[in-house]
Motif scaffolding. Structure first.
Motif, short mmCIF file in Angstrom:
data_model
loop_
_atom_site.label_atom_id
_atom_site.label_comp_id
_atom_site.label_asym_id
_atom_site.label_seq_id
_atom_site.Cartn_x
_atom_site.Cartn_y
_atom_site.Cartn_z
N ILE A 68 0.86 -1.20 0.00
CA ILE A 68 0.00 0.00 0.00
C ILE A 68 0.89 1.25 0.00
N LEU A 69 1.97 1.19 0.77
CA LEU A 69 2.90 2.32 0.81
C LEU A 69 3.51 2.55 -0.58
N LEU A 70 3.80 1.47 -1.28
CA LEU A 70 4.33 1.59 -2.64
C LEU A 70 3.28 2.24 -3.55
N SER A 71 2.04 1.78 -3.44
CA SER A 71 0.95 2.36 -4.23
C SER A 71 0.79 3.85 -3.91
N ASP A 72 0.91 4.19 -2.61
CA ASP A 72 0.77 5.59 -2.18
C ASP A 72 1.89 6.46 -2.76
N THR A 73 3.12 5.97 -2.66
CA THR A 73 4.26 6.81 -3.06
C THR A 73 4.41 6.87 -4.58
N LEU A 97 -7.31 7.58 3.00
CA LEU A 97 -7.63 7.08 4.34
C LEU A 97 -6.35 6.87 5.15
N GLY A 98 -5.30 6.37 4.50
CA GLY A 98 -4.05 6.07 5.21
C GLY A 98 -4.19 4.83 6.07
N PRO A 99 -3.07 4.37 6.64
CA PRO A 99 -3.11 3.10 7.39
C PRO A 99 -3.44 3.26 8.87
N PHE A 100 -3.71 4.47 9.35
CA PHE A 100 -3.82 4.66 10.80
C PHE A 100 -5.25 4.88 11.29
N MET A 151 3.75 10.96 15.57
CA MET A 151 3.25 9.57 15.58
C MET A 151 1.77 9.53 15.97
N TYR A 152 1.06 8.57 15.36
CA TYR A 152 -0.32 8.30 15.73
C TYR A 152 -0.32 7.41 16.96
N GLU A 153 -1.36 7.58 17.79
CA GLU A 153 -1.61 6.62 18.87
C GLU A 153 -1.72 5.25 18.17
N SER A 185 3.67 17.64 10.72
CA SER A 185 4.07 16.79 9.59
C SER A 185 4.79 15.56 10.13
N TYR A 186 4.79 14.49 9.35
CA TYR A 186 5.46 13.26 9.83
C TYR A 186 5.92 12.44 8.63
N PRO A 187 6.96 11.61 8.84
CA PRO A 187 7.42 10.77 7.73
C PRO A 187 6.59 9.49 7.63
N ILE A 188 6.31 9.04 6.42
CA ILE A 188 5.75 7.71 6.25
C ILE A 188 6.87 6.71 6.59
N PRO A 189 6.55 5.45 6.91
CA PRO A 189 7.62 4.52 7.33
C PRO A 189 8.72 4.39 6.26
N MET A 206 8.04 12.89 3.75
CA MET A 206 7.15 13.61 4.65
C MET A 206 5.73 13.81 4.11
N ARG A 207 4.77 13.65 5.02
CA ARG A 207 3.39 14.09 4.76
C ARG A 207 3.21 15.41 5.48
N PRO A 208 2.59 16.41 4.83
CA PRO A 208 2.34 17.66 5.53
C PRO A 208 1.35 17.44 6.67
N ILE A 211 -5.20 16.55 9.54
CA ILE A 211 -6.13 15.81 10.41
C ILE A 211 -7.11 15.09 9.50
N HIS A 212 -7.25 13.78 9.74
CA HIS A 212 -8.16 12.97 8.91
C HIS A 212 -9.60 13.11 9.40
N PHE A 213 -10.54 13.07 8.47
CA PHE A 213 -11.98 13.06 8.78
C PHE A 213 -12.63 11.94 7.99
N ALA A 239 4.48 13.35 0.26
CA ALA A 239 5.11 12.11 -0.23
C ALA A 239 4.10 11.16 -0.86
N VAL A 240 2.80 11.28 -0.49
CA VAL A 240 1.80 10.37 -1.03
C VAL A 240 0.72 11.10 -1.85
N PHE A 241 0.97 12.38 -2.16
CA PHE A 241 0.15 13.14 -3.12
C PHE A 241 -1.32 13.33 -2.70
C1 BEZ Z 1 -1.68 8.87 6.47
O1 BEZ Z 1 -2.06 9.97 6.20
O2 BEZ Z 1 -1.96 8.49 7.59
C2 BEZ Z 1 -0.86 8.06 5.49
C3 BEZ Z 1 -1.30 7.93 4.19
C4 BEZ Z 1 -0.55 7.17 3.31
C5 BEZ Z 1 0.63 6.58 3.71
C6 BEZ Z 1 1.07 6.72 5.02
C7 BEZ Z 1 0.33 7.48 5.91
#
Ligand code: BEZ
Ligand code: FE
Length: 272
Positions: A68-73, A97-100, A151-153, A185-189, A206-208, A211-213, A239-241
């Motif tokens: 999924i990370l590959l698909s995202d990036t 949606l992201g993985p969190f 980091m996410y909880e 902002s935070y780095p994807i793994p 990095m992702r800027p 906050i997800h909704f 990083a994931v557009f």
């Molecule tokens: C996120 O926003 O939580 C996320 C989305 C794609 C890859 C990694 C994190």
């Protein structure tokens, strides 16, 4: 160049009984062959590609999903989001949606605070309405964001259970409100093959700040989106557009913190 090679392979799938599977597999073959020809792929390069895909698979487990990370990036996830989202200009745009995301978070009262970490206070509020401007009462709003350490909880054993995750209902006027802190902002793994690909290609991970909704209400299409901070240094190079201009918000200074006033517009489900 032997064009009949591609034709031979697509014809090999001609007896596929399921029309959609046939369409997808034969298009994949055509594009894969065209790709290899376009870049004059060598055996050695494809071996490296196979090693990369193998390492990507080996990095996956019940929690980590490196494909999924590959698909995202590679931007494939956001292309799918574009293909499958509504194209109604009156409605709020979607984002990844992201993985969190986590289900089963306890519902909180209107105006509650979701932050158990220190940070810059933010008051988020607005309304949920339909594309005709009618308020959507009792909509379920789920939010999640990172702590100031990026980091996410769930990623971070030092954060209290449920930190920076909220589940709210809109009131009779379609309004929602909650308190939190400013996301960072935070780095994807980066500890896997996708991280190595980013480094090898001169990209940052990095992702800027966002906050997800996720907003759900009976009779309306579910909305998965995010609000991105306009003052974030990575807002134009996610990083994931996932960033879309309509989802970039200002954090307006207010009484020792910030305020974000943001409305959401849902699309009514088509009647059967
Ligand atoms: C996120 O926003 O939580 C996320 C989305 C794609 C890859 C990694 C994190
Ligand atoms: Fe996120």
């Amino acid at each position: 160049m032997n064009e009949s090679l591609t034709q031979n392979v697509t014809e090999a799938f001609s007896r596929c009984a399921d029309a959609r599977t046939k369409e997808i597999v034969t298009a994949l073959v055509r594009h894969l062959h065209a790709f290899a020809r376009e870049v004059n792929l060598t055996h050695d390069e494809w071996r490296q590609g196979i090693d990369f895909l193998t390492a990507t698979g080996k990095k996956c487990d019940g929690i980590r999903q490196e494909f999924i990370l590959l698909s995202d990036t590679l931007g494939l996830s956001i292309v799918l989001d574009d293909i499958n989202q509504h194209h109604d200009d009156a409605a709020t745009e979607s984002s990844l949606l992201g993985p969190f995301y986590r289900d089963g978070v306890k519902e909180s009262a209107f105006g509650a605070n979701i932050a158990q970490s220190d940070g810059e206070p933010v008051f988020f509020h607005g309304t949920v309405s339909d594309t005709n401007g009618r308020p959507v009462a009792d909509a379920l709003i789920e939010v999640w964001q990172t702590a100031p350490n990026g980091m996410y909880e769930g990623q971070d054993p030092d954060q209290p259970e449920g930190n920076l995750r909220g589940r709210f209902r809109t009131n009779a006027n379609g309004a929602y409100a909650f308190h939190s802190i400013k996301p960072t902002s935070y780095p994807i793994p980066t500890d896997g093959p996708v991280g190595r690909l980013l480094v090898a290609t001169g990209r940052h991970p990095m992702r800027p700040a966002h906050i997800h909704f996720r907003i759900d209400a009976p009779g309306y299409e579910s909305l998965t989106t995010a609000l991105y901070s306009s003052d974030d240094p990575y807002v134009n190079s996610d990083a994931v557009f996932g960033v879309k201009p309509s989802l970039v918000v200002e954090y307006a200074p207010k009484e020792g913190g910030y305020e974000v006033a943001r409305d959401f517009t849902l699309i009514a489900k088509a009647r059967a």
